[in-house]
Design a protein around this motif. Structure first.
Motif, PDB file in Angstrom:
ATOM      1  N   LEU A 251      41.030 -29.083  31.772  1.00  0.00           N
ATOM      2  CA  LEU A 251      39.613 -29.290  32.064  1.00  0.00           C
ATOM      3  C   LEU A 251      39.057 -30.493  31.323  1.00  0.00           C
ATOM      4  CD1 LEU A 251      38.256 -25.625  32.033  1.00  0.00           C
ATOM      5  CD2 LEU A 251      38.524 -27.123  34.005  1.00  0.00           C
ATOM      6  N   ASN A 252      39.569 -30.744  30.128  1.00  0.00           N
ATOM      7  CA  ASN A 252      38.980 -31.773  29.278  1.00  0.00           C
ATOM      8  C   ASN A 252      39.975 -32.844  28.851  1.00  0.00           C
ATOM      9  OD1 ASN A 252      36.343 -30.470  29.115  1.00  0.00           O
ATOM     10  ND2 ASN A 252      37.393 -28.901  27.916  1.00  0.00           N
ATOM     11  N   ALA A 326      33.536 -35.637  29.143  1.00  0.00           N
ATOM     12  CA  ALA A 326      34.333 -34.510  29.642  1.00  0.00           C
ATOM     13  C   ALA A 326      34.158 -34.339  31.143  1.00  0.00           C
ATOM     14  CB  ALA A 326      33.945 -33.226  28.906  1.00  0.00           C
ATOM     15  N   ALA A 327      32.933 -34.529  31.624  1.00  0.00           N
ATOM     16  CA  ALA A 327      32.683 -34.396  33.057  1.00  0.00           C
ATOM     17  C   ALA A 327      33.447 -35.448  33.847  1.00  0.00           C
ATOM     18  CB  ALA A 327      31.184 -34.512  33.339  1.00  0.00           C
ATOM     19  N   ALA A 328      33.472 -36.670  33.340  1.00  0.00           N
ATOM     20  CA  ALA A 328      34.187 -37.742  34.033  1.00  0.00           C
ATOM     21  C   ALA A 328      35.678 -37.462  34.087  1.00  0.00           C
ATOM     22  CB  ALA A 328      33.919 -39.073  33.339  1.00  0.00           C
ATOM     23  N   ILE A 329      36.234 -36.936  33.000  1.00  0.00           N
ATOM     24  CA  ILE A 329      37.665 -36.595  32.976  1.00  0.00           C
ATOM     25  C   ILE A 329      37.953 -35.506  33.996  1.00  0.00           C
ATOM     26  CG2 ILE A 329      39.482 -35.512  31.595  1.00  0.00           C
ATOM     27  CD1 ILE A 329      38.255 -36.949  29.152  1.00  0.00           C
ATOM     28  N   GLN A 330      37.110 -34.473  34.004  1.00  0.00           N
ATOM     29  CA  GLN A 330      37.341 -33.362  34.924  1.00  0.00           C
ATOM     30  C   GLN A 330      37.210 -33.812  36.377  1.00  0.00           C
ATOM     31  OE1 GLN A 330      35.434 -28.986  35.932  1.00  0.00           O
ATOM     32  NE2 GLN A 330      35.266 -29.763  33.857  1.00  0.00           N
ATOM     33  N   GLN A 331      36.217 -34.645  36.669  1.00  0.00           N
ATOM     34  CA  GLN A 331      36.055 -35.105  38.041  1.00  0.00           C
ATOM     35  C   GLN A 331      37.228 -35.985  38.472  1.00  0.00           C
ATOM     36  OE1 GLN A 331      34.265 -34.085  40.308  1.00  0.00           O
ATOM     37  NE2 GLN A 331      34.207 -35.654  41.897  1.00  0.00           N
ATOM     38  N   ASP A 332      37.703 -36.820  37.564  1.00  0.00           N
ATOM     39  CA  ASP A 332      38.864 -37.641  37.890  1.00  0.00           C
ATOM     40  C   ASP A 332      40.078 -36.756  38.160  1.00  0.00           C
ATOM     41  OD1 ASP A 332      40.191 -40.344  38.015  1.00  0.00           O
ATOM     42  OD2 ASP A 332      41.376 -39.444  36.410  1.00  0.00           O
ATOM     43  N   ASN A 333      40.251 -35.713  37.363  1.00  0.00           N
ATOM     44  CA  ASN A 333      41.346 -34.771  37.620  1.00  0.00           C
ATOM     45  C   ASN A 333      41.200 -34.113  38.986  1.00  0.00           C
ATOM     46  OD1 ASN A 333      42.756 -35.136  35.221  1.00  0.00           O
ATOM     47  ND2 ASN A 333      41.758 -33.430  34.156  1.00  0.00           N
ATOM     48  N   ARG A 334      39.976 -33.735  39.334  1.00  0.00           N
ATOM     49  CA  ARG A 334      39.749 -33.090  40.623  1.00  0.00           C
ATOM     50  C   ARG A 334      40.056 -34.045  41.774  1.00  0.00           C
ATOM     51  NH1 ARG A 334      36.805 -28.473  41.180  1.00  0.00           N
ATOM     52  NH2 ARG A 334      35.923 -29.277  43.129  1.00  0.00           N
TER      53      ARG A 334
END
Length: 467
Positions: A251-252, A326-334
């Motif tokens: 997630l992070n 953290a949000a940017a990392i999670q969105q990139d993962n998604r």
């Protein structure tokens, strides 16, 4: 992330429990006209495959009742007497879209929204080319609503409905889960909705009973269950990519290619599909541009009470907009995950979770197409997920999702080629839903009435109230 899952569940429940009233405004006048037969002439038919699409030029498509009866070269098809002809010259005809994770408001509330809201939601779906909706949070009146639409008493998309959800508040034991499955099957719901909060034993009891009752279950992945168990138990779709990044503890932090490949293989092994809802989830986790959200033109079509709730969310840092990195990392993962799932051959079915935070029914489809395209999925693949793939999912219930003989007459007439431009769906000349034709003038007039109603202040609305 468990806190975020609980929050989105709460937002969904509050949005629909607190925000709607019985809806009985006049439907568009076309809904009560006598059935007509139609001929789309000299039109370019859009044929869509998972990895490609093609255009069949100079075609005539005949519609009788709610069915496509003929698709062929205009030079070879004679339009029967009495058919209403729609000139498709220099235009493109494709199958209507499916909203695979949508919502239909309940029919009771605390008086915070106008009576027309339910019909407005239904119309906004159709006006934007969304002709089928899998409703993912059931309320008692919806089965009758579904029938009313089928019988032409209301204008709206064809509905396939999940019953009231299975969650930590509605289910307190495996026995209760078993009982609820049987009740919902007997009541006529099309599938079961999974929300967070179920224990492992409750989930497994639900899944076992559902398999025996031949009813699908879909939605979230409860924390105590986890992705692998949900897939093993036969959950038909995993919505919001729920449980995927949790399964690899990413997630992070950036997920590795090896981890993404593992998730692809796991999903393929169990034959599940995913409903990503990428645009909405970017908003939920705080990865969207706040000022861009505020400027969405379509938010004028929702009532003041709904807009106020959405804007309040952006102002409350504890609910999502608290860690941009953290949000940017999670969105990139998604985004990398959905691309890996697509490239790996996992079935993807289109959904936006409308109405939800800045996800306006129908209008949200174009937002989702843009985000999926940004992830690297070709337009043909995205349109396939919203048409053919959805039709294949519901193949046991009806035939739709293609411009083909025998299919339900759900059609969108476009001014541009949707295989070339993600914005093409905004240029609609008209929409046909189950054989009912809505031309652009009718659509625009009704949308303007909805916008005008949305901009009025609700006398009963008090922002501080919570149900």
């Amino acid at each position: 992330m468990n806190t975020m899952v609980r929050f989105i569940t709460l937002v969904t429940l509050l949005t629909f429990i607190a925000a709607c009233e019985p809806a009985q405004p006049p439907a568009p006048e076309t809904s009560h006209q006598s059935p007509k037969n139609f001929a789309f002439t000299n039109v370019a038919v859009v044929n869509i495959a998972r990895n490609s699409g093609e255009i069949a030029e100079a075609q005539t498509v005949l519609v009788v009742g709610d069915r496509i009866t003929t698709v062929g070269a205009t030079s070879a098809v004679t339009v029967p007497s009495g058919f209403v002809e729609i000139d498709g010259t220099n235009q493109f005809l494709m199958a209507g879209l499916t909203e695979m994770h949508g919502h239909v408001p309940p029919a009771s509330s605390f008086g915070q929204l106008p009576e027309r809201y339910l019909d407005d939601v239904l119309f906004m779906y159709v006006a934007n080319g969304v002709t089928t909706v899998r409703g993912m949070l059931g309320y008692p009146h919806q089965l009758q609503l579904k029938q009313d639409i089928t019988e032409g008493k209301r204008t709206g998309p064809t509905l396939y409905l999940a019953g009231p959800s299975f969650n930590g508040n509605s289910i307190e034991s495996p026995e209760k889960a078993t009982q609820r499955v049987i009740e919902q099957r007997d009541q006529g719901w099309d599938l079961l909705k999974v929300h967070p909060g179920l224990t492992l034993s409750e989930y497994q009891a639900m899944a076992k009973t559902a398999r025996g009752a031949n009813i699908d279950f879909a939605g979230h992945v409860p924390k105590d269950v986890g992705l692998e168990v949900a897939l093993t138990e036969g959950q038909r779709t995993i919505d919001h990519l729920d449980g995927y990044l949790e399964a690899i503890d990413a997630l992070n932090r950036p997920a590795s290619k090896y981890e993404l490949d593992y998730l692809v293989d796991l999903t393929l092994r169990h034959g599940a599909a995913v409903v990503p809802t990428q645009a909405l989830w970017a908003t939920i986790i705080g990865a969207s541009d706040i000022e861009q959200l505020r400027q969405y033109e379509e938010i004028d079509y929702v009532p003041e009470a709904v807009r106020a709730g959405w804007f309040n969310y952006l102002e409350e840092p504890s609910l999502g907009y608290f860690n941009a990195e953290a949000a940017a990392i999670q969105q990139d993962n998604r985004q990398r995950l959905i691309r890996a799932l697509f490239d790996g051959g996992v079935p993807i079915i289109f959904g936006t979770d409308a109405p939800q935070l800045f996800s306006v029914p129908g209008f949200s489809a174009l937002r989702e197409i843009t985000v999926l395209h940004d992830a690297g999925i070709p337009l043909a693949g995205i349109l396939h997920s919203a048409t053919v793939a959805a039709g294949e999912y519901f193949a046991d219930k009806d035939l739709f999702g293609r411009v083909a003989e025998g299919h339900r007459a759900d059609l969108v007439l476009l001014q541009q080629n949707p295989l070339e431009d993600p914005a093409a769906l905004a240029g609609r000349s008209g929409v046909m839903v189950a054989g009912q034709w809505l031309d652009r003038a009718t659509i625009d007039n009704q949308l303007e009435a909805i916008r005008a109603a949305g901009m009025r202040k609700s006398a009963n609305f008090k922002p501080e109230q919570t149900p």
